[in-house]
Write an enzyme that holds these catalytic residues in place. Structure first.
Site, PDB file in Angstrom:
ATOM      1  N   LYS A 270      46.095  83.281  10.385  1.00 61.39           N
ATOM      2  CA  LYS A 270      46.274  82.331   9.282  1.00 61.39           C
ATOM      3  C   LYS A 270      47.713  81.852   9.131  1.00 61.39           C
ATOM      4  O   LYS A 270      47.973  80.732   8.734  1.00 61.39           O
ATOM      5  CB  LYS A 270      45.811  82.959   7.960  1.00 61.39           C
TER       6      LYS A 270
ATOM      7  N   GLU B  72      43.249  78.050  -1.352  1.00 66.97           N
ATOM      8  CA  GLU B  72      42.051  78.845  -1.615  1.00 66.97           C
ATOM      9  C   GLU B  72      42.043  80.006  -0.641  1.00 66.97           C
ATOM     10  O   GLU B  72      42.671  79.940   0.417  1.00 66.97           O
ATOM     11  CB  GLU B  72      40.799  77.985  -1.403  1.00 66.97           C
TER      12      GLU B  72
ATOM     13  N   SER C 217      41.184  87.865  15.576  1.00 64.49           N
ATOM     14  CA  SER C 217      41.896  86.933  14.699  1.00 64.49           C
ATOM     15  C   SER C 217      42.687  87.626  13.599  1.00 64.49           C
ATOM     16  O   SER C 217      43.641  87.070  13.074  1.00 64.49           O
ATOM     17  CB  SER C 217      40.918  85.928  14.095  1.00 64.49           C
TER      18      SER C 217
END
Lengths: 271, 406
Positions: free
Chosen positions: B99, B121, B388
């Site tokens: 991210k 969000e 991830s």
């Protein structure tokens, strides 16, 4: 001439302003919506905006979010709301009805099927909140072919270039969103709204309805002074919510809210 | 049937209005249109600006710790008994997931645009943490919207965001998960549009977000491609990544899309099983529609209402998916598959016990499918699985399933 254009032209000739209520269809229960629509007409409303409930109403504040939830809990669907319009038309052939919807329910029904059913039921216009004109190429021509008006939003952030472009895609009226925010949020700065609406009127020949932030006779009159119509949403939906357990009192409550607005608009000096 | 993709086709995606074939676009209320057009214009300018790119690359190297390793999971490969399994270690990034690649890029964009207030969000909290992190570093005001149910299942990340100085807003509306957090962030944005930058966490939302998030995340695939050639002397035979909104997957896949020999698998959350209806797999079981600013595959009912989703992993618990994935699905270039909660949990345990790597539950979906895929392939073949994110944030969920109080 569409029913919307007819009503707005006649009002203009009489020097009057349009009172346009917004309610969420199916709130508090689908069986009550047609009755509420008739009450709105009796209270002096000129055009009715019917909100199509959606699970994810991103442009709406808590009042209309909750109304959508109540309507969906009781099984309100787009098809059922189209039926409501049909029923309303059995005893009212003069008051225009406009759908205010998010795109997904209409897209899921299919644009052509929707346009056919809506025109057949006697709907007059469609405003899709999350559909700017740039993306409306699949929808607007289908509506226009069936004499349904496509109504688009203008916002405080809309550039002159966009105001012109959006107006060429619109028919019936344009809806000016008076504040940056969701429905039912802040109170409006009447002077700012007046300036912007005058400016919009220089750029388009279409009537301009103003919504967001109109909650009483005073704000209705102030906004009516500078526009062609006032759109009243959250305060009305809130009135319906507060009377949801006593439907016999709802009619009087709606009259009590809308009649002073009607009187205030009618008392405005002719332009 | 798969269509061969060329460089020219890829360059044309998205088109000037943000469409990936029939998907994508810009479906927002008028108040946001000016901002979206400005953002697109500014981004395209900065994308071509060497100073902007140099700053981004510098931050990725020195703040995030890139490149992340491509690690040959030798023991896992041996135990699986098929193709070689290699892991792209995005879990080793600063803040523990992919991210941050995107939040670094978008925060830089916000700085260039002069916006001082950031909103975001988050589902699992990884994007919220990555956003709060870059805001702390740049001294930006940070507001994170998170579903009330997700706040309960990701307490650790909520506390991390608070420590980083962010205000975490609990979203009580709707299903109280990621989609509702996104609704609330959009409401904040429309209200504070003048001074606020919305850092969207995945390759969804209105144009230009799917494009710019993809561009920022594509570093994963560029590295993995170069590392494969260098370390294994060849391109991988298959890539595997989990797909919620799909940013880690598009980041890995995109630089390989024109490499015809590379098969790609996007793994959606099968929840309790696709046939139960309790899942978060719009590509497997949804239909095209419009939500959160873009047209894409969605889980919605026959009257167009968005359906409730289920996944053991908060980060995959979303009814939509990035529009580029919808396009790639229709083209047949990427195979979209799903694994259930139980399979993902088994994947978590396998990687933990066999390789000493604890993946996030989101990534565990990719691990589970990667192992299954490798088992049916030949020993000289090579599968790259994108890990991830790391699994620390999920320890409470795992412990709870084991009946352990911690």
């Amino acid at each position: 001439m569409s029913r919307i254009e007819g009503v707005l032209t006649a009002l203009k000739q009489q020097g009057k302003k349009a009172l346009i209520p917004f309610i969420t269809a199916g709130d508090p229960h689908p069986d009550q919506t047609v009755d509420i629509m008739h009450t709105l007409v009796d209270a002096g409303c000129d055009i009715i905006e019917l909100g199509i409930p959606f699970s994810d109403p991103m442009a709406d504040g808590p009042v209309i979010q909750l109304a959508s939830e109540r309507a969906l809990e009781h099984g309100t669907t787009l098809k059922r709301v189209i039926e409501m319009v049909k029923t309303f038309r059995e005893s009212n052939s003069t008051t225009p009805v406009v759908f205010m919807s998010y795109l997904n329910p209409i897209e899921t029904m299919g644009f052509e099927a929707f346009a056919d059913a809506a025109a057949d039921a006697g709907l007059d216009g469609v405003l899709i909140v999350d559909l700017p004109p740039e993306e409306a190429g699949d929808v607007s021509p289908l509506l226009a072919a069936r004499q349904l008006d496509s109504i688009f939003l203008l916002a405080p952030t809309t550039s002159d270039e966009r105001i012109r472009a959006i107006s060429t895609h619109s028919s019936g009226y344009v809806y000016y969103v008076s504040i940056k925010g969701v429905t039912g949020s802040a109170s409006i700065n009447v002077d700012e709204v007046a300036d912007k609406v005058r400016h919009i009127q220089e750029l388009t020949a279409l009537p301009v309805g103003v919504g967001f932030g109109i909650r009483d006779a005073k704000t209705a009159a102030a906004v009516g002074q500078v526009s062609d119509g006032v759109i009243v949403g959250s305060v009305l939906v809130d009135t319906i919510a507060r009377n949801q357990t006593q439907p016999d009192q709802l009619k009087a409550a709606l009259q009590g809210l809308l009649s002073p607005m009607r009187e205030a608009l009618d008392a405005l000096p002719a332009e | 049937m798969s269509t061969k993709l060329t460089e020219d086709m890829l360059k044309a995606m998205p088109d000037s209005r943000g469409h990936f074939g029939a998907y994508g676009g810009r479906f927002v209320s008028e108040t946001l249109m000016g901002t979206m057009l400005e953002l697109e214009q500014q981004y395209l300018k900065l994308k071509a600006d060497p100073d902007f790119q140099a700053q981004f690359d510098y931050d990725l190297a020195h703040y995030v710790g890139r490149p992340s390793p491509l690690y040959f999971a030798e023991r896992l490969s041996r135990e699986t008994g098929g193709a070689q399994i290699w892991l792209k270690r995005e879990d080793l990034n600063h803040t523990g997931a992919h991210k941050v690649n995107n939040t670094i890029g978008q925060a830089l964009l916000a700085s260039f645009l002069g916006k001082k207030r950031i909103i975001a969000e988050t589902g699992a909290g990884q994007h919220g943490v990555a956003t709060a992190t870059v805001c702390a570093r740049l001294g930006l005001e940070c507001h994170i919207y998170m579903g009330a149910d997700d706040i309960k299942r990701q307490t650790l990340n909520v506390y991390r965001m608070k420590l980083l100085g962010a205000t975490v807003h609990s979203v009580e509306s709707g299903s109280r998960t990621l989609k509702d957090a996104m609704n609330e962030a959009m409401r904040d944005w429309v209200t504070n549009v003048d001074d606020t930058f919305y850092i969207i966490g995945t390759v969804a939302g209105p144009h230009p977000y799917p494009m710019l998030v993809r561009d920022f995340q594509a570093v994963i695939g560029r590295e993995a491609r170069a590392q494969s050639l260098e370390q294994a002397g060849k391109l991988p035979d298959a890539l595997v990544a989990c797909v919620g909104g799909g940013s880690n997957a598009i980041g890995l896949f995109h630089p390989f899309l024109t490499d015809e020999s590379v098969a790609m698998y996007g793994v959606e959350a099968g929840g309790h099983g696709i046939d139960t209806g309790e899942h978060a797999a719009p590509l497997a079981a949804g239909r095209p529609g419009v939500l959160h600013g873009n047209r894409t595959y969605l889980m919605s009912d026959e009257s167009g209402q968005i359906s409730a989703t289920h996944s053991v992993s908060a980060g995959l618990d979303y009814p939509g998916v990035g529009p580029e994935h919808s396009w790639l699905k229709d083209l047949g270039r990427v195979h979209y598959v799903s694994v259930t909660d139980d399979e993902a949990l088994a994947g978590f345990r396998t990687l933990t016990s066999v390789e000493g790597i604890m993946p996030a539950l989101e990534s565990a979906h990719a691990v589970a499918y990667g192992v299954k895929l490798a088992a049916g392939m030949d020993a000289e073949q090579m599968v790259v699985v994108n890990v991830s994110g790391r699994g620390d944030k999920d320890i409470h969920t795992i412990a709870q399933l084991d009946g352990i109080e911690i």
